[in-house]
Design a protein around this motif. Structure first.
Motif, PDB file in Angstrom:
ATOM      1  N   LYS A  89       0.715  -1.304  -0.023  1.00 21.28           N
ATOM      2  CA  LYS A  89      -0.091   0.185   0.137  1.00 21.28           C
ATOM      3  C   LYS A  89       1.041   1.344   0.022  1.00 21.28           C
ATOM      4  O   LYS A  89       1.984   1.183   0.430  1.00 21.28           O
ATOM      5  CB  LYS A  89      -0.845  -0.046   1.396  1.00 21.28           C
ATOM      6  CG  LYS A  89      -1.800  -1.170   1.412  1.00 21.28           C
ATOM      7  CD  LYS A  89      -2.606  -1.281   2.445  1.00 21.28           C
ATOM      8  CE  LYS A  89      -3.428  -2.259   2.671  1.00 21.28           C
ATOM      9  NZ  LYS A  89      -4.353  -2.360   3.809  1.00 21.28           N
ATOM     10  N   ASP A  90       0.247   2.235  -0.441  1.00 19.48           N
ATOM     11  CA  ASP A  90       0.978   3.656  -0.218  1.00 19.48           C
ATOM     12  C   ASP A  90       0.566   4.381   0.972  1.00 19.48           C
ATOM     13  O   ASP A  90       0.019   3.683   1.783  1.00 19.48           O
ATOM     14  CB  ASP A  90       0.629   4.662  -1.363  1.00 19.48           C
ATOM     15  CG  ASP A  90      -0.867   5.007  -1.584  1.00 19.48           C
ATOM     16  OD1 ASP A  90      -1.434   4.461  -0.390  1.00 19.48           O
ATOM     17  OD2 ASP A  90      -1.578   5.515  -2.364  1.00 19.48           O
ATOM     18  N   ALA A  91       1.191   5.563   1.044  1.00 22.36           N
ATOM     19  CA  ALA A  91       1.057   6.133   2.436  1.00 22.36           C
ATOM     20  C   ALA A  91      -0.453   6.400   3.058  1.00 22.36           C
ATOM     21  O   ALA A  91      -0.587   6.594   4.070  1.00 22.36           O
ATOM     22  CB  ALA A  91       1.727   7.473   2.583  1.00 22.36           C
ATOM     23  N   ASP A  92      -1.465   6.559   1.724  1.00 24.76           N
ATOM     24  CA  ASP A  92      -2.556   6.633   2.192  1.00 24.76           C
ATOM     25  C   ASP A  92      -3.503   5.487   2.240  1.00 24.76           C
ATOM     26  O   ASP A  92      -4.729   5.784   2.537  1.00 24.76           O
ATOM     27  CB  ASP A  92      -3.331   7.569   1.241  1.00 24.76           C
ATOM     28  CG  ASP A  92      -2.748   9.195   0.895  1.00 24.76           C
ATOM     29  OD1 ASP A  92      -2.297   9.660   1.857  1.00 24.76           O
ATOM     30  OD2 ASP A  92      -2.425   9.564  -0.161  1.00 24.76           O
ATOM     31  N   GLY A  93      -2.846   4.376   2.305  1.00 24.32           N
ATOM     32  CA  GLY A  93      -3.477   3.284   2.473  1.00 24.32           C
ATOM     33  C   GLY A  93      -4.200   2.754   1.213  1.00 24.32           C
ATOM     34  O   GLY A  93      -4.882   1.729   1.298  1.00 24.32           O
ATOM     35  N   ASN A  94      -3.812   3.236   0.011  1.00 25.27           N
ATOM     36  CA  ASN A  94      -4.417   2.630  -1.233  1.00 25.27           C
ATOM     37  C   ASN A  94      -3.688   1.337  -1.726  1.00 25.27           C
ATOM     38  O   ASN A  94      -2.211   1.626  -1.441  1.00 25.27           O
ATOM     39  CB  ASN A  94      -4.337   3.787  -2.372  1.00 25.27           C
ATOM     40  CG  ASN A  94      -5.230   4.833  -1.850  1.00 25.27           C
ATOM     41  OD1 ASN A  94      -6.499   4.927  -1.559  1.00 25.27           O
ATOM     42  ND2 ASN A  94      -4.644   6.175  -2.098  1.00 25.27           N
ATOM     43  N   SER A 126       6.312   4.847  -4.241  1.00 30.13           N
ATOM     44  CA  SER A 126       5.008   5.004  -3.788  1.00 30.13           C
ATOM     45  C   SER A 126       4.937   4.097  -2.580  1.00 30.13           C
ATOM     46  O   SER A 126       3.827   4.152  -1.558  1.00 30.13           O
ATOM     47  CB  SER A 126       4.121   4.804  -4.780  1.00 30.13           C
ATOM     48  OG  SER A 126       4.164   6.080  -5.615  1.00 30.13           O
TER      49      SER A 126
END
Length: 226
Positions: A89-94, A126
């Motif tokens: 996941k990326d930093a936003d949880g995506n 990412s």
């Protein structure tokens, strides 16, 4: 008449007394409640596979790899058809990339296995976190892992070594997983190699290719198909 009446009364009294003497008496139960109770051993509840540790790393080619260490916490039950669900996941949880069914096979009681999976669609710049879940389809009676590590060493491309089938039956497929760590204990690389058809008493070589330099490594021999 008086004598006859007295005689009749005596006969009736004798019959009543005789009938009472012949009535069955209630059987006494001398068994106490404590002696009739039987202690029942409670079985330990079945536990699902446990992810001991997991994460991700980026190799020298900027490729993201999700890695995991999974364990069967049960003492006498094999977890069959175990598989991993991995995500980066990326930093936003995506979710950047995921593998919904990384197949492991059977996990024997107390067994640990480790491997990694390439997340080709996850951009290295990412990736911020990784998630790992372990699931299984069914359970069966315990077996012992017949595959033992004979030797291993670091090579220019990873970790090589030899495993042996110490069991009484041939094994159709074996997976050898390797986890590599830096001096601080962080996982910096991982990999696995599949080996087919190891007969009883026979051995086989393996060469698990990893990326980059590392200070220590762990080898996890695992029966994939009996």
């Amino acid at each position: 008449m008086k004598k006859a009446a007295l005689l009749a009364m005596a006969v009736m009294t004798a019959l009543v007394i005789t009938g009472c003497a012949q009535q069955p008496q209630a059987k006494q139960d001398n068994t106490s409640s404590s002696s009739s109770s039987v202690a029942v051993e409670e079985k330990a509840p079945l536990q699902s596979p446990v992810v001991v540790d997991s994460g991700f790393y980026v190799d020298s080619l900027d490729t993201v790899h999700a890695w995991f260490i999974v364990e069967n916490p049960n003492e006498s039950t094999t977890l069959q058809s175990t598989s991993m669900q991995l995500a980066v996941k990326d930093a936003d949880g995506n979710i950047l990339d995921a593998d919904s069914e990384f197949k492991i096979g059977d996990l024997l009681p107390g067994e640990r296995f480790a491997a990694s999976c390439i997340m080709i669609d996850a951009p290295a710049d990412s990736a911020a976190s990784a998630d790992a879940k372990a699931v299984y389809a069914r359970n069966s009676k315990a077996k012992e892992n017949p595959i033992t590590l004979v030797s291993s060493n670091i090579t220019e491309s990873g970790v090589a070594g030899e495993v042996m089938n110490t069991g009484d039956e041939s094994v159709s497929a074996v997976t050898v997983g390797v986890i590599c760590r830096d001096e601080s204990g962080n996982v910096v690389s991982a990999g696995y190699e599949d080996i087919t058809n190891i007969a009883s008493g026979a051995s086989s070589y393996f060469n698990v290719r990893t990326y980059g330099e590392f200070a220590s490594y762990e080898v996890y021999p695992h029966v994939y198909v009996w």
